[in-house]
Design a protein around this motif. Structure first.
Motif, PDB file in Angstrom:
ATOM      1  N   ARG A  64      76.904  -1.222  20.182  1.00  0.00           N
ATOM      2  CA  ARG A  64      76.927   0.168  21.202  1.00  0.00           C
ATOM      3  C   ARG A  64      78.662   0.277  21.353  1.00  0.00           C
ATOM      4  O   ARG A  64      78.968   1.486  21.500  1.00  0.00           O
ATOM      5  CB  ARG A  64      76.500  -0.230  22.445  1.00  0.00           C
ATOM      6  N   GLN A  65      79.211  -0.723  21.817  1.00  0.00           N
ATOM      7  CA  GLN A  65      80.783  -0.609  21.718  1.00  0.00           C
ATOM      8  C   GLN A  65      81.520   0.205  20.725  1.00  0.00           C
ATOM      9  O   GLN A  65      82.297   1.354  20.947  1.00  0.00           O
ATOM     10  CB  GLN A  65      81.664  -1.832  22.049  1.00  0.00           C
ATOM     11  N   ILE A  66      81.074   0.008  19.334  1.00  0.00           N
ATOM     12  CA  ILE A  66      81.492   0.775  18.363  1.00  0.00           C
ATOM     13  C   ILE A  66      81.116   2.485  18.320  1.00  0.00           C
ATOM     14  O   ILE A  66      81.936   3.232  18.286  1.00  0.00           O
ATOM     15  CB  ILE A  66      81.219   0.127  17.093  1.00  0.00           C
ATOM     16  N   ASP A  67      79.819   2.412  18.609  1.00  0.00           N
ATOM     17  CA  ASP A  67      79.436   3.736  18.781  1.00  0.00           C
ATOM     18  C   ASP A  67      79.664   4.700  19.773  1.00  0.00           C
ATOM     19  O   ASP A  67      79.850   5.806  19.835  1.00  0.00           O
ATOM     20  CB  ASP A  67      77.626   3.773  18.675  1.00  0.00           C
ATOM     21  N   ASP A  68      80.136   3.922  20.936  1.00  0.00           N
ATOM     22  CA  ASP A  68      80.719   4.860  22.199  1.00  0.00           C
ATOM     23  C   ASP A  68      82.156   5.247  22.086  1.00  0.00           C
ATOM     24  O   ASP A  68      82.676   5.844  22.850  1.00  0.00           O
ATOM     25  CB  ASP A  68      80.371   3.932  23.397  1.00  0.00           C
ATOM     26  N   LYS A  69      82.744   4.594  20.963  1.00  0.00           N
ATOM     27  CA  LYS A  69      84.281   4.718  20.863  1.00  0.00           C
ATOM     28  C   LYS A  69      84.529   6.373  20.445  1.00  0.00           C
ATOM     29  O   LYS A  69      83.652   6.609  19.544  1.00  0.00           O
ATOM     30  CB  LYS A  69      84.902   4.126  19.918  1.00  0.00           C
TER      31      LYS A  69
ATOM     32  N   ALA B 234      84.391   9.036  11.803  1.00  0.00           N
ATOM     33  CA  ALA B 234      83.552   8.681  11.170  1.00  0.00           C
ATOM     34  C   ALA B 234      83.982   7.312  10.236  1.00  0.00           C
ATOM     35  O   ALA B 234      83.064   6.376  10.102  1.00  0.00           O
ATOM     36  CB  ALA B 234      82.700   9.632  10.230  1.00  0.00           C
ATOM     37  N   GLU B 235      85.096   7.653   9.775  1.00  0.00           N
ATOM     38  CA  GLU B 235      85.679   6.348   8.791  1.00  0.00           C
ATOM     39  C   GLU B 235      85.826   5.272   9.499  1.00  0.00           C
ATOM     40  O   GLU B 235      85.596   4.132   9.059  1.00  0.00           O
ATOM     41  CB  GLU B 235      86.802   7.263   7.988  1.00  0.00           C
ATOM     42  N   ARG B 236      86.741   5.557  10.426  1.00  0.00           N
ATOM     43  CA  ARG B 236      87.012   4.382  11.492  1.00  0.00           C
ATOM     44  C   ARG B 236      85.831   3.638  11.899  1.00  0.00           C
ATOM     45  O   ARG B 236      85.640   2.429  12.123  1.00  0.00           O
ATOM     46  CB  ARG B 236      88.072   4.928  12.506  1.00  0.00           C
ATOM     47  N   ARG B 237      84.687   4.549  12.474  1.00  0.00           N
ATOM     48  CA  ARG B 237      83.472   3.573  12.692  1.00  0.00           C
ATOM     49  C   ARG B 237      82.677   2.996  11.844  1.00  0.00           C
ATOM     50  O   ARG B 237      82.473   1.788  11.916  1.00  0.00           O
ATOM     51  CB  ARG B 237      82.611   5.062  13.539  1.00  0.00           C
ATOM     52  N   ARG B 238      82.681   3.659  10.576  1.00  0.00           N
ATOM     53  CA  ARG B 238      82.065   2.810   9.535  1.00  0.00           C
ATOM     54  C   ARG B 238      82.819   1.566   9.056  1.00  0.00           C
ATOM     55  O   ARG B 238      82.255   0.429   8.927  1.00  0.00           O
ATOM     56  CB  ARG B 238      82.377   3.558   8.207  1.00  0.00           C
TER      57      ARG B 238
END
Length: 606
Positions: free
Chosen positions: A344-349, A353-357
């Motif tokens: 969730r912490q990653i998805d809420d940042k 998209a590349e950084r999230r991946r």
């Protein structure tokens, strides 16, 4: 005398060490040859020596950039204690400290000047440093320069321009954690020409690696620490409130435990840090920000009360233990809640998209490490691109955890998740499979489902473990932030409908426990000292603490544990013999040699 020979002589004369640690010699030789260097070396390998020793050997001013104010101040005190001219400029300087540092800089009296990146890129400092003349620019924690690093700091991105403004001095960049993408990013942004790159082994064989699924975590931590009284350690927790609750619980168990987090009063936080640095046997319970600037070599354990978010963060945080090379223990607790929270912490940042991946990929690697069935150390080193065989010492090597074909068990869990509407958690699923007619089961009518009682022959903890491993394997995902629970992923559907098989670690096994762990919990980490030698070592520790309190410095700045152990083993009677102990250089021999010889000669007390 060739440069490396002069460096080795200075290493013994000033620092009291007979030879370089593995990997140090070739880096120092390259620095002394005037080449730019980018070195990736594990915590505890002596990275700071790679710029401190050249500054002693060939003179000139070395500017050291570090984001860690507490660490800079510690290093300056240590260097001054060794007779090396050093100072720091950062936001924590009072007016007198700042003025004195400037005066010494102008006079050309400094060998090393430590600065924070924020201070360095501020108005005026670079120009004044350029006037003074900078021979070498050393960048500590160089991974902070990369947007792909786990601790990116924007000010670091300006260091390439700082290098140009200083007239292009030699650059020495060092870090303990940098994968290939991070290394490439740092090299492109910092160096004007291709540096010599050194990537040394990430292995820390003195660290005992151990993981355990959460099962009353406070009790697990208390059990782990029960035999480790009187030694220094760190317990990391994910929240401020959790640090305070754990500190209170450990204090009630008789440990000298102190909380540390950003919400504490600044004065109290500083006092707690000073106590931890200056005294032995203190347990700091802290959020992960603590320890970044701690240069304490004798931390004997690191516990994670909650799972770290990446292997890089895990590796850096456990690296704060055993920096003196002596044995140290680690314990990492993890659970479904940790995994879901980190996702969730990653998805809420607010990131692209590349950084999230990339962050999800790093979290997946951390989860894989927690749920591994083979050697922990091998898995950590493989993450950093280093191939090794099983270590034979971590929890999994000693417990020999086995995988089994878990397809049928997985299908039962996945079917239960689907039949309950993909909105319930692991405990509810476990109760359903075991046929437990709880109030929640009856209220939702789940006692009438086909899966009710389908797994009655296994324990609740076994089904929770299987559910957690399916989540870790990507067969389950969090259903929603609001209601929690699980939903099937495409992989979960493939397993449920028989298109894919899956192997998991047997949930019937207890959490891996190394052989000899009970003895370790009674006695702490083995250091090979017989009872008489240990008694002398403790006697010398008490003397060291008294001197440190009198001088107002950290105990390890007098002598680290490793030096006291050498003294206890050698039992020297003369200053010449005392100098054979590791870490006894000329300055410390003159300052403390006689009093320690007297303590050794007088032991045991009448």
């Amino acid at each position: 005398m060739p440069s490396l020979a002069r460096a080795r002589a200075a290493l013994k004369r000033v620092f009291g060490y007979d030879d370089f640690r593995p990997g140090q010699g070739e880096v120092i030789a390259t620095v002394l040859a005037g080449e730019d260097v980018f070195a990736v070396m594990p915590t505890g390998s002596g990275k700071s020596m790679c710029y401190q020793l050249p500054a002693v050997v060939d003179g000139g001013l070395t500017v050291v950039v570090s984001p860690l104010i507490a660490l800079m101040r510690d290093q300056v005190r240590q260097l001054e204690g060794l007779g090396i001219a050093a100072a720091t400029l950062n936001s924590a300087n009072d007016e007198t400290e700042g003025r004195e540092a400037w005066q010494r800089l102008v006079r050309g009296d400094l060998a090393l000047l430590f600065v924070s990146p924020e201070r360095l890129v501020g108005d005026g400092l670079v120009a004044r440093l350029s006037e003074a003349g900078v021979r070498r620019l050393a960048i500590d924690e160089a991974h902070c320069m990369s947007q792909w690093g786990h601790d990116f700091r924007p000010e670091y991105r300006q260091l390439g321009r700082v290098r140009e403004a200083l007239g292009g001095p030699q650059v020495v960049a060092l870090t303990a954690t940098a994968d290939r993408a991070t290394r490439a990013d740092v090299a492109a942004g910092l160096f004007a020409r291709a540096p010599r790159v050194f990537v040394h082994s990430f292995d820390r064989p003195n660290l005992n690696l151990r993981f355990a699924p959460k099962d009353r975590p406070r009790r697990q931590i208390e059990d782990f620490l029960r035999g480790r009284r009187g030694v220094s350690g760190i317990v990391y927790a994910a929240s401020r409130s959790r640090t305070e609750r754990l500190a209170e619980a450990l204090a009630a168990e008789g440990h000298r435990a102190l909380p540390y987090h950003a919400g504490l009063d600044q004065g109290l936080r500083s006092r707690h840090q000073d106590v931890f640095l200056q005294e032995d046997g203190v347990v700091m319970v802290a959020t992960v920000a603590f320890g970044m600037g701690i240069n304490k070599p004798d931390v004997r354990f690191v516990v994670h009360a909650d799972m770290p978010g990446s292997v890089e963060a895990y590796y850096q945080e456990i690296g704060r233990a055993g920096r003196d090379g002596l044995p140290a223990d680690t314990l990492t607790l993890y659970g479904l809640d940790d995994m879901a929270l980190r996702r969730r912490q990653i998805d809420d940042k607010d990131i692209d998209a590349e950084r999230r991946r990339i962050e999800h990929r790093r979290l997946d690697a951390m989860i894989d490490l927690a749920e591994a069935a083979t050697c922990r150390r091998q898995a950590v080193l493989a993450y950093f691109g280093e191939e090794r065989g099983p270590c034979g010492r971590c929890d999994l090597c000693r417990s020999e955890a086995k995988l089994y074909d878990a397809t049928i068990d997985a299908q039962k869990v996945l079917s239960a998740v689907v039949r309950t509407g993909e909105r319930f958690g692991a405990r509810h699923v476990a109760d359903l499979l075991r046929g437990e007619a709880t109030e929640a089961i009856r209220r939702h009518g789940h006692d009438r489902l086909k899966t009710f009682g389908a797994g009655a022959g296994r324990s609740r903890s076994a089904w929770i473990t299987t559910t957690r491993q399916l989540f870790a394997a990507g067969a389950l995902a969090a259903a929603s932030d609001e209601h929690g629970g699980f939903r099937l992923t495409p992989r979960g559907e493939a397993i449920l409908f028989g298109r894919e098989r899956i192997s998991l670690r047997s949930p019937e096994e207890s959490a891996p426990r190394p052989r000899g762990a009970r003895r370790a919990e009674r006695e702490g980490s083995a250091d090979g000292l017989d009872p008489a030698t240990r008694a002398l070592f403790e006697h010398l520790r008490a003397l060291r603490l008294a001197i440190a309190r009198d001088e107002g410095v950290a105990a390890y700045m007098i002598f680290p544990d490793r030096t006291l152990i050498d003294m206890a083993r050698l039992k020297p009677r003369t200053l010449t013999a005392l100098r054979e102990a590791q870490g006894v250089g000329e300055r410390k021999l003159a300052r403390y040699g006689t009093v320690f010889l007297q303590a050794i000669a007088a032991f045991p007390p009448p």
